[in-house]
Design an enzyme around this catalytic site. Structure first.
Site, PDB file in Angstrom:
ATOM      1  CG  ASP A 105      -7.203  -1.683  -1.858  1.00 15.47           C
ATOM      2  OD1 ASP A 105      -7.881  -2.308  -2.549  1.00 15.47           O
ATOM      3  OD2 ASP A 105      -7.174  -0.671  -1.528  1.00 15.47           O
ATOM      4  CG  ASP A 321     -10.097  -1.807   0.917  1.00 16.07           C
ATOM      5  OD1 ASP A 321     -10.538  -2.470   0.150  1.00 16.07           O
ATOM      6  OD2 ASP A 321      -9.301  -0.799   0.857  1.00 16.07           O
TER       7      ASP A 321
END
Length: 401
Positions: A105, A321
């Site tokens: 990420d 996430d």
């Protein structure tokens, strides 16, 4: 989000499958051997009791490696802990030694993560004060650091006069990628929104309004310089663009180069537009990037890689996430991340260092070598027992043995 996490499942690694087949094969062979010994013994007039055959089977089945696997896993977890990584299972550490693709990420992992608003750019014909007022109002429900920084940049002179009495606050979500407020004003409801360029463009065009070319150009300039543009609208009419800036963590490009040499492909995942994503990807030195990604996009990318026979690791810190961390073969959550991310992953990095995976991969490769050595020893030991015990059973009736 909960449904995505619950629907995620980790696959077995090729090493695990191979070892399972090997152990099952040896167990089956030794069952056949023990069952076949009884008629052979009767033919040779050698009395062998059922208890002796059961004892022989227990001696021959590959129990050594089965017992040692747990010890190997515990040793791997201990080695990971020394590197300030908490592993929830030894399997996760072993799998890290075989990964092919690493997803990271962007915000908080590759970059420092404290994106802050730096500038307001009004649309043509829009007053600066009106644009700042709309930006601050649209960020009141945004609990992200970016939203708070917009309110700070607007200044106390603007924020102290903001009233949200009777208003409906629209919180930011990873799906809508926007936030805002429905404000009652002069007997009407004023809809103010702030969000990603593509999301806001959809709202404007669906309402039949024109998205200004100057706003598109300004957003592209911000993105080309590594910033993140957020467009502000009032009643589906563009008011301007807010610029956010973030900082890439120092030394990260060199560490990604080390991962590349180890055969690991790095992929940056971000909700930013393609221009911003490309700029950050080039600066950070990742091999590929996924722009304007939603939680399900990350998860689907991992599934595609896994379908191709690859092992995938995911590093992230946010709630959005969590599905990808749960689906990945190795899910590493940052210690500074949300509780959902840490629960979904099977490792937690206490140092919040995205390149810590280099150390974890090295530990995983060491464990794979150790397990290979012990597997070879176990098989050799079982075969040796077979050639030692079986002749001993018939030595009375067949002295030549």
């Amino acid at each position: 989000m909960i449904a995505l996490v619950e629907g995620a499942s980790r696959q077995k690694t090729p090493n695990e499958i191979a070892l399972t087949i090997l152990l099952a094969g040896f167990t089956l062979i030794f069952i056949i051997v023990c069952v076949a010994l009884k008629p052979f013994a009767d033919y040779a007039n050698t009395p062998i009791t059922v208890a002796a055959l059961i004892s022989l089977f227990v001696c021959l089945i590959p129990t050594t490696i089965g017992g040692l696997l747990s010890a190997i896993g515990i040793a791997g977890m201990d080695r990971a802990l020394r590197a300030n990584v908490i592993a929830k299972s030894g399997r996760a550490v072993e799998t890290a030694g075989d990964i092919d693709t690493l997803l990271l990420d962007k915000t908080g992992t590759i970059t420092i993560g404290n994106r802050k608003a730096t500038n307001f750019y009004p649309a043509p014909g829009v007053n600066q004060a009106d644009m700042v007022w709309a930006s601050a109002l649209s960020s009141l429900a945004d609990e992200t650091p970016e939203g708070k920084s917009i309110v700070e940049l607007a200044g106390n002179d603007v924020t102290r006069n903001l009233s949200t009495t009777g208003s409906t606050l629209i919180k930011f979500t990873a799906e809508t990628r926007s936030s805002g407020i429905d404000l009652p004003l002069n007997g009407e409801t004023v809809r103010i929104r702030k969000g990603a360029v593509d999301s806001i463009r959809n709202l404007v065009t669906k309402a039949g309004n024109v998205f200004p070319e100057a706003t598109t150009k300004q957003a592209n300039e911000i993105a080309a310089n590594g910033g993140t543009p957020l467009v502000v609208i009032e009643n589906e009419v563009v008011k301007g663009v807010v610029e956010l800036q973030d900082i890439i963590k120092p030394g990260i490009a060199e560490r990604f180069e080390r991962l590349r040499k180890m055969g690991v492909k790095t992929v940056m995942v971000t909700g930013d537009n393609p221009l911003t994503a490309k700029f950050i990807a080039e600066k950070a030195g990742v091999d590929d990037f996924i722009a304007e990604a939603k939680p399900e996009d990350k998860m689907n990318y991992i599934k595609r890689e896994q379908t191709g026979g690859k092992l995938v690791a995911m590093m992230g810190d946010g709630t959005n996430d969590a599905p990808a961390l749960a689906q990945a073969d190795v899910g590493v959550a940052m210690n500074s991340g949300t509780q959902a991310a840490k629960e979904a992953g099977n490792m937690v990095d206490l140092d919040n260092d995205p390149t810590k995976l280099i150390k974890v991969v090295e530990i995983g490769k060491q464990l794979l070598i150790t397990r290979g050595t012990l597997t070879t020893f176990s098989i050799a030991n079982d075969v040796a027992k077979y050639f030692a015990i079986v002749p001993a059973l018939f030595v009375v009736s067949i002295p030549a043995l």
